[in-house]
Design a protein around this motif. Structure first.
Motif, mmCIF file in Angstrom:
data_model
loop_
_atom_site.group_PDB
_atom_site.id
_atom_site.type_symbol
_atom_site.label_atom_id
_atom_site.label_comp_id
_atom_site.label_asym_id
_atom_site.label_seq_id
_atom_site.Cartn_x
_atom_site.Cartn_y
_atom_site.Cartn_z
ATOM 1 N N LEU A 1 0.829 -1.209 0.000
ATOM 2 C CA LEU A 1 0.000 0.000 0.000
ATOM 3 C C LEU A 1 0.860 1.255 0.000
ATOM 4 C CD1 LEU A 1 -2.854 -0.970 2.506
ATOM 5 C CD2 LEU A 1 -2.964 -0.886 0.000
ATOM 6 N N SER B 1 -7.711 0.448 2.126
ATOM 7 C CA SER B 1 -7.329 0.223 0.721
ATOM 8 C C SER B 1 -8.215 0.968 -0.274
ATOM 9 C CB SER B 1 -7.354 -1.275 0.402
ATOM 10 O OG SER B 1 -6.475 -1.980 1.235
ATOM 11 N N LYS C 1 -5.345 -4.134 -5.444
ATOM 12 C CA LYS C 1 -5.695 -4.078 -4.029
ATOM 13 C C LYS C 1 -6.653 -5.211 -3.656
ATOM 14 C CE LYS C 1 -4.970 0.884 -3.328
ATOM 15 N NZ LYS C 1 -5.618 2.190 -3.051
#
Length: 785
Positions: free
Chosen positions: A647, A716, A723
């Motif tokens: 991320l 996310s 993702k």
């Protein structure tokens, strides 16, 4: 040195003699941390010490696998060291590219040398924008206006004449000429100034300040809560001391946000390495954070949206003056000063030959006056510069011509004859217009695309220039600046603001105007302050000494490497290839880093909050703590550690907003509160039914890990294919720990009946709307305030 050192400077043999005598301007190395210092700073931290002690206690308690959390700490430490060493090498390499240079006279020729090649008695060639790199004395026939603000704090330029001292670290504002070096190396201010401009800084920022506050609170809680947890686990749960130590260690390990510490410290140093790809030197680390928040970008026209190069398009003779006479006078004007600014270079392209005219008096160009003047023997006094500043009331006679040319994007400079008076800065005499010189800026090829990028990203562009506002507006239109028709002459703005209503009035004007012409350096600073007073986060680009005040005042100053030493020394970022098109990449990188850090911080603080709350709750309940360190390692790796790595690298173009601490605490306290209460509820329900503690603990791990994955899903957003794949993989890996026997063995899990597992899964599913609802409500309350 030659007796006529003003002309010839030192000879090569004299330079070598001074080098042998050690009279060089040798500076200390760029003060980045040494490898040993980096190793100590990353290895010997309070959190590492806590984790090391806990790992030893867990091993002594007879459960080495529960000490696996120490492996994560070691990995984080190694990564931190590697990244900071990379940053150290990068900043040293970039600092070499940005090393200051000086122009000196040697063997009668002007040469450019770097700061450490200056020797005592060198003759410095000084022009506006030059930073003094060694202490010197003004030589004969030279006068300067010098900015000593970095030394004395005094903002007004100081006049320096023959035999006056010039201190290293000061800047030439006006005037051109020569100065002899009298002090070098450690005896001057130059090393301090150079180091301050380049050093590896860890200054405060909103992000660092917020994280430090969080860490202080955590450190205050760890010892008392951890101590109480150990005490209750030993004396009230009827467990062996080994079991009590292992359970208490799990609570304390969960409270330590070691990943957040690593992630925050690396965010800025990784930024250095990433931005080096775009040949951008970061002189103050939090500049990437500030740039990510920028919503207003102030651009100096010359050298930013234009190349800084000018073309002389035409010469128009006025009032019947013979063209050859104009050429003769301009020959003298063009070669009358040692300065070679872009305007002079454009003029010199036409008037290349040296002049035979004898100069008996001269007034150098001033950014305040916007003209220079020369008096020639037998040819009288002549002024060259901005028509409106020279002609004053008589400017109306040629206003239409000037504005017509300005509308085409051309600058109009006037040659005028001064009669019936003594030549002085006041121009108290008769002035007669002789010729107009039409000069055109060359727009950077990449400027339109870059400006369009900022427009789409919601960043307001303000063009600030010392040129005619109509000309600047036209150039801005050609470059594609949105709203370039909204321009103003800065001479109509107040110079001194001491009343609140005046400040507000100026701020309103600045807010609704795109192009500012005829701006003085002091006004540039006022314009930046006015934008900041409206709540804007302001970045300023510049390359000249006239930009220094504004660059220092802006939230983020960005200098072009081709610009003056003064501009580079006070800026947070230096574009080493003077490439305006690199700015979008720099902004994008800043946004990506800071936005992703905020999202990932939510994951780490979620673990800290729920571990702290769970520890407090189980101290009060005086029942066995539900987790072991290996359980925390499972949850932390699957729901935080592994996904945070991906991320943090994800694209993120959103503008960063202020209020990081409040936002992160709202979501972290909500996440942690829901997670700790849900985990406690599941464990206590199962424990009260009489099933084994290990089975009740497994259900607690299922709920804690499941809700942590729900938090990961929220963090996310917006979701992408990558993702979704990441989250799916983490859910699958977490599930394997419960499904396969090896997973249950490694992570000390023991399944109860299917009924309890269903209850746990329902709690996890319900946590999403509960967390979303609470956070939504709290944000409404927060933003109403």
């Amino acid at each position: 040195m030659s007796s006529d050192n003003r002309v010839t400077g030192l000879t090569s043999s004299q330079v070598q003699e001074r080098i042998r005598d050690g009279l060089t301007n040798k500076l200390p190395k760029v003060p980045t941390r040494t490898f040993a210092q980096i190793l100590r700073a990353n290895l010997f931290t309070r959190f590492n010490a806590i984790n090391a002690v806990l790992a030893v206690l867990v091993i002594i308690a007879g459960s080495p696998k529960n000490a696996l959390f120490s492996g994560v700490i070691i990995t984080n430490t190694i990564i931190g060291i590697i990244q900071e060493v990379r940053a150290k090498r990068t900043i040293e390499k970039l600092s070499l590219l940005n090393v200051a240079h000086a122009k000196v006279l040697r063997d009668g020729k002007e040469v450019s040398i770097n700061i450490e090649e200056i020797v005592q008695d060198d003759v410095l060639v000084l022009v506006p924008g030059t930073q003094l790199l060694a202490d010197a004395k003004v030589m004969v026939d030279s006068e300067f206006e010098v900015d000593e603000a970095m030394l004395t704090g005094e903002a007004d330029p100081v006049h320096k004449k023959e035999e006056d001292d010039l201190l290293s670290g000061s800047f030439i504002v006006n005037g051109s000429g020569y100065a002899r070096v009298i002090k070098v190396g450690a005896e001057t201010y130059s090393s301090k100034i150079a180091n301050e401009a380049k050093k590896f800084k860890r200054i405060n920022s909103e992000l660092l300040s917020a994280v430090n506050k969080i860490l202080k609170v955590i450190m205050m809680l760890i010892i008392p809560v951890g101590g109480l947890l150990v005490f209750t686990q030993i004396y009230f749960t009827h467990r062996t001391w080994q079991e009590a130590i292992i359970s208490a260690a799990a609570g304390i390990v969960g409270m330590v946000p070691e990943g957040l510490v690593l992630l925050t410290s690396l965010t800025f140093v990784v930024g250095i390495v990433r931005l080096s790809k775009w040949k951008t030197l970061v002189q103050e680390l939090p500049a990437t954070e500030v740039l990510a928040r920028v919503d207003t970008l102030c651009l100096d026209k010359t050298g930013t949206i234009t190349e800084g190069r000018l073309n002389l398009v035409d010469v128009r003779v006025l009032n019947g003056i013979a063209g050859n006479e104009v050429d003769e006078i301009m020959q003298g004007v063009a070669h009358g000063f040692p300065s070679t600014n872009p305007t002079q270079e454009a003029i010199l392209e036409k008037y290349k030959s040296e002049s035979n005219l004898e100069i008996i008096n001269k007034i150098p160009f001033s950014s305040h006056r916007k003209w220079s003047a020369l008096e020639f023997r037998n040819k009288g006094s002549w002024i060259f510069g901005a028509p409106e500043m020279i002609l004053k009331d008589k400017y109306e006679d040629i206003r239409n011509i000037v504005e017509e040319e300005a509308a085409k994007g051309r600058r109009v400079l006037l040659l005028a004859k001064f009669t019936e008076g003594t030549l002085s800065e006041e121009l108290a005499g008769k002035v007669e217009a002789v010729a107009m010189f039409l000069i055109e800026d060359v727009i950077r090829e990449e400027a339109p695309k870059t400006l369009e990028y900022f427009r789409k990203e919601g960043v307001n562009i303000k063009i600030i220039s010392g040129d005619n506002p109509v000309t600047v507006s036209s150039v801005a239109k050609r470059a594609g600046v949105h709203g370039a028709e909204n321009y103003i002459d800065a001479r109509t703005l107040p110079e001194d603001i001491d009343k609140l209503e005046d400040i507000d009035k100026l701020a309103d004007i600045v807010e609704n105007t795109t192009v500012f012409g005829r701006v003085t350096p002091h006004q540039k600073k006022l314009l930046v302050n006015s934008l900041k007073s409206k709540g804007h986060v302001v970045a300023m680009t510049g390359d000249g000494v006239n930009d220094v005040l504004a660059l220092k005042e802006a939230d983020c100053g960005i200098a072009m490497a081709s610009g003056s030493d003064a501009a580079k020394a006070v800026s947070q970022l230096v574009l080493l290839e003077s490439n305006f098109s690199a700015l979008p990449e720099v902004v994008l990188e800043g946004r990506r880093m800071i936005n992703n850090l905020e999202g990932v911080s939510e994951l780490y603080l979620n673990k800290t909050v729920y571990s702290t709350l769970l520890s407090i709750l189980f101290v009060i309940l005086m029942v066995p703590y539900p987790f072991t360190p290996i359980n925390i390692t499972l949850i932390g790796s699957i729901a935080i550690g592994i996904p945070s790595f991906f991320l943090a690298l994800a694209p993120n173009k959103e503008r960063v907003k202020t209020g990081y601490l409040k936002r992160i605490m709202i979501v972290s306290l909500t996440n942690g509160g829901v997670l700790s209460l849900s985990t406690m509820g599941m464990f206590m329900y199962a424990y009260s039914t009489g099933i084994k503690v290990t089975q009740a603990s497994t259900l607690g791990v299922m709920v804690a890990g499941g809700i942590s994955l729900v938090v990961l899903l929220r963090v996310s957003r917006p979701l992408s294919k990558l993702k979704i794949a990441l989250i799916t993989s983490m859910v699958f890996l977490f599930s394997l720990a419960f499904i396969i026997p090896l997973g249950r063995y490694i992570f000390s899990l023991e399944l109860a009946s299917i009924k309890y597992s269903v209850y746990a899964i329902v709690i996890v599913i319900l946590s999403y709307p509960i967390i979303s609802g609470i956070i939504g409500l709290l944000k409404k309350i927060y933003y109403k305030k």
